[in-house]
Design a protein around this motif. Structure first.
Motif, PDB file in Angstrom:
ATOM      1  N   PHE A   1      -2.694 -31.722  19.644  1.00  0.00           N
ATOM      2  CA  PHE A   1      -1.423 -31.783  20.195  1.00  0.00           C
ATOM      3  C   PHE A   1      -0.495 -32.849  19.235  1.00  0.00           C
ATOM      4  N   LEU A   2       0.443 -32.541  18.681  1.00  0.00           N
ATOM      5  CA  LEU A   2       1.298 -33.093  17.654  1.00  0.00           C
ATOM      6  C   LEU A   2       0.593 -33.633  16.570  1.00  0.00           C
ATOM      7  N   GLY A   3      -0.315 -32.681  16.234  1.00  0.00           N
ATOM      8  CA  GLY A   3      -1.227 -33.054  14.979  1.00  0.00           C
ATOM      9  C   GLY A   3      -2.425 -33.994  15.327  1.00  0.00           C
ATOM     10  N   HIS A   4      -2.596 -34.644  16.726  1.00  0.00           N
ATOM     11  CA  HIS A   4      -3.737 -35.257  16.700  1.00  0.00           C
ATOM     12  C   HIS A   4      -4.510 -34.572  17.466  1.00  0.00           C
ATOM     13  N   THR A   5      -5.719 -34.900  17.493  1.00  0.00           N
ATOM     14  CA  THR A   5      -7.105 -34.263  18.166  1.00  0.00           C
ATOM     15  C   THR A   5      -7.102 -34.946  19.515  1.00  0.00           C
ATOM     16  N   ILE A   6      -7.239 -33.989  20.497  1.00  0.00           N
ATOM     17  CA  ILE A   6      -7.338 -34.356  21.737  1.00  0.00           C
ATOM     18  C   ILE A   6      -8.517 -33.592  22.358  1.00  0.00           C
ATOM     19  N   ARG A   7      -9.244 -34.232  23.537  1.00  0.00           N
ATOM     20  CA  ARG A   7     -10.504 -33.382  23.905  1.00  0.00           C
ATOM     21  C   ARG A   7     -10.288 -32.948  25.468  1.00  0.00           C
ATOM     22  N   VAL A   8     -10.360 -31.676  25.731  1.00  0.00           N
ATOM     23  CA  VAL A   8     -10.128 -31.171  26.999  1.00  0.00           C
ATOM     24  C   VAL A   8     -11.340 -31.822  27.794  1.00  0.00           C
ATOM     25  N   THR A   9     -10.917 -32.668  28.855  1.00  0.00           N
ATOM     26  CA  THR A   9     -12.150 -33.164  29.726  1.00  0.00           C
ATOM     27  C   THR A   9     -11.836 -32.653  31.209  1.00  0.00           C
ATOM     28  N   ARG A  10     -12.852 -32.486  31.932  1.00  0.00           N
ATOM     29  CA  ARG A  10     -12.435 -32.166  33.427  1.00  0.00           C
ATOM     30  C   ARG A  10     -12.628 -33.381  34.088  1.00  0.00           C
ATOM     31  N   ASN A  11     -11.819 -33.525  34.930  1.00  0.00           N
ATOM     32  CA  ASN A  11     -11.995 -34.592  36.157  1.00  0.00           C
ATOM     33  C   ASN A  11     -13.003 -34.246  37.218  1.00  0.00           C
ATOM     34  N   SER A  12     -13.932 -35.033  37.406  1.00  0.00           N
ATOM     35  CA  SER A  12     -15.150 -34.672  38.138  1.00  0.00           C
ATOM     36  C   SER A  12     -14.784 -34.398  39.547  1.00  0.00           C
ATOM     37  N   ALA A  13     -13.634 -35.231  39.830  1.00  0.00           N
ATOM     38  CA  ALA A  13     -13.213 -34.902  41.405  1.00  0.00           C
ATOM     39  C   ALA A  13     -12.020 -33.874  41.570  1.00  0.00           C
ATOM     40  N   PHE A  14     -12.076 -32.685  40.646  1.00  0.00           N
ATOM     41  CA  PHE A  14     -11.041 -31.904  40.386  1.00  0.00           C
ATOM     42  C   PHE A  14     -10.657 -30.958  41.458  1.00  0.00           C
ATOM     43  N   GLY A  15     -11.907 -30.721  42.371  1.00  0.00           N
ATOM     44  CA  GLY A  15     -11.675 -30.066  43.682  1.00  0.00           C
ATOM     45  C   GLY A  15     -10.747 -30.783  44.486  1.00  0.00           C
ATOM     46  N   ALA A  16     -10.531 -32.084  44.556  1.00  0.00           N
ATOM     47  CA  ALA A  16      -9.774 -32.805  45.577  1.00  0.00           C
ATOM     48  C   ALA A  16      -8.376 -32.698  45.165  1.00  0.00           C
ATOM     49  N   CYS A  17      -8.204 -32.698  43.947  1.00  0.00           N
ATOM     50  CA  CYS A  17      -6.789 -33.049  43.400  1.00  0.00           C
ATOM     51  C   CYS A  17      -6.019 -31.753  43.009  1.00  0.00           C
ATOM     52  N   LYS A  18      -4.475 -31.901  42.817  1.00  0.00           N
ATOM     53  CA  LYS A  18      -3.604 -30.742  42.780  1.00  0.00           C
ATOM     54  C   LYS A  18      -4.131 -30.252  41.310  1.00  0.00           C
ATOM     55  N   LYS A  19      -4.160 -29.077  41.281  1.00  0.00           N
ATOM     56  CA  LYS A  19      -4.324 -28.325  39.922  1.00  0.00           C
ATOM     57  C   LYS A  19      -3.353 -28.929  38.857  1.00  0.00           C
TER      58      LYS A  19
END
Ligand SMILES: [Zn+2]
Length: 255
Positions: A102-120
């Motif tokens: 992202f904008l030349g920087h490395t970012i890592r895709v990380t899943r929120n462990s509580a994703f089921g309870a959060c807005k997509k």
């Protein structure tokens, strides 16, 4: 040596003109401006706008070439430093734990462990892109996040660059084309690929400048490239870089 006059800007602008001089063996374009409150002549260099000289009210513009000769070492150093030296860290695979760019920087895709309870959705936290979704929705959620960033970032850049060139555009669209980074229609609609968000900002600035320059010249004529060169001295390198690395990104999902 007298500079060759290329263009004279409107009366209201503090810009006196754009010239070309031989500096350290290179034909270098620069803009001379009056600075309302400036006491000494100063030389500025920015990757996107190039070389400019700001002079005080009573400073004669024909003294500028000699000033540039005096500072030629510094100028040459600034210009050769500006290379789109960009590496892409595995931008192709959107998966949990994978590094993306992202904008030349490395970012890592990380899943929120509580994703089921959060807005997509997704949000950036430090160097992590936190996603609230399951595997099936992952590519779309990440692509939507990039699109949102693209709209915010490109809107600002397009507004700034069109003001700089003194042109008006009709509207801005974000797309996910496979083969184009941007386009400009005859009606003045500017479209940009959200995948540009993976590149360093200097590359994005070049693509924005390129499309906005089309609002002045709807072709790739010499006149068009003269406009581009006025604001981006090393445009050749950005073009080359996009040709080399473009394909790596273009095939990415999220059309
Ligand atoms: Zn073009």
């Amino acid at each position: 040596m007298r500079p060759q006059m290329l263009n004279k800007d409107k009366k209201s602008s503090p810009i006196i003109g754009t010239y070309t001089s031989n500096i350290g063996g290179h034909a270098i374009q620069y803009t001379v401006k009056r600075g309302a409150r400036c006491r000494y002549a100063r030389i500025e260099f920015r990757p996107t706008t190039g070389l400019s000289v700001v002079i005080p009210r009573h400073y004669a513009p024909d003294r500028v070439p000699a000033l540039l000769q005096e500072k030629q070492e510094w100028i040459t150093r600034q210009i050769t430093k500006q290379r789109p030296d960009i590496h892409l860290n595995n931008p192709l695979r959107i998966a949990i734990g994978n590094p993306i760019t992202f904008l030349g920087h490395t970012i890592r895709v990380t899943r929120n462990s509580a994703f089921g309870a959060c807005k997509k959705g997704a949000y950036l936290m430090g160097d992590k892109l936190i996603v609230n979704c399951d595997d099936a929705a992952l590519e779309k959620v990440v692509a939507d996040w990039y699109r949102k960033q693209a709209l915010l970032i490109l809107k600002r850049k397009v507004d700034e660059t069109s003001a700089l060139l003194g042109v008006k555009y009709h509207r801005l669209m974000i797309r996910g084309q496979k083969t184009r980074w941007g386009s400009c229609s005859r009606k003045g609609t500017l479209s940009f690929n959200w995948k540009l968000m993976m590149f360093e900002e200097s590359v994005i600035d070049y693509v924005v400048l390129h499309e906005i320059a089309h609002l002045q010249e709807m072709n790739h004529s010499k006149r068009f490239w003269t406009i581009v060169a006025r604001y981006c001295l090393r445009y050749h390198e950005y073009r080359k870089w996009l040709r080399l690395h473009g394909q790596q990104i273009a095939g990415l999902a999220g059309e």
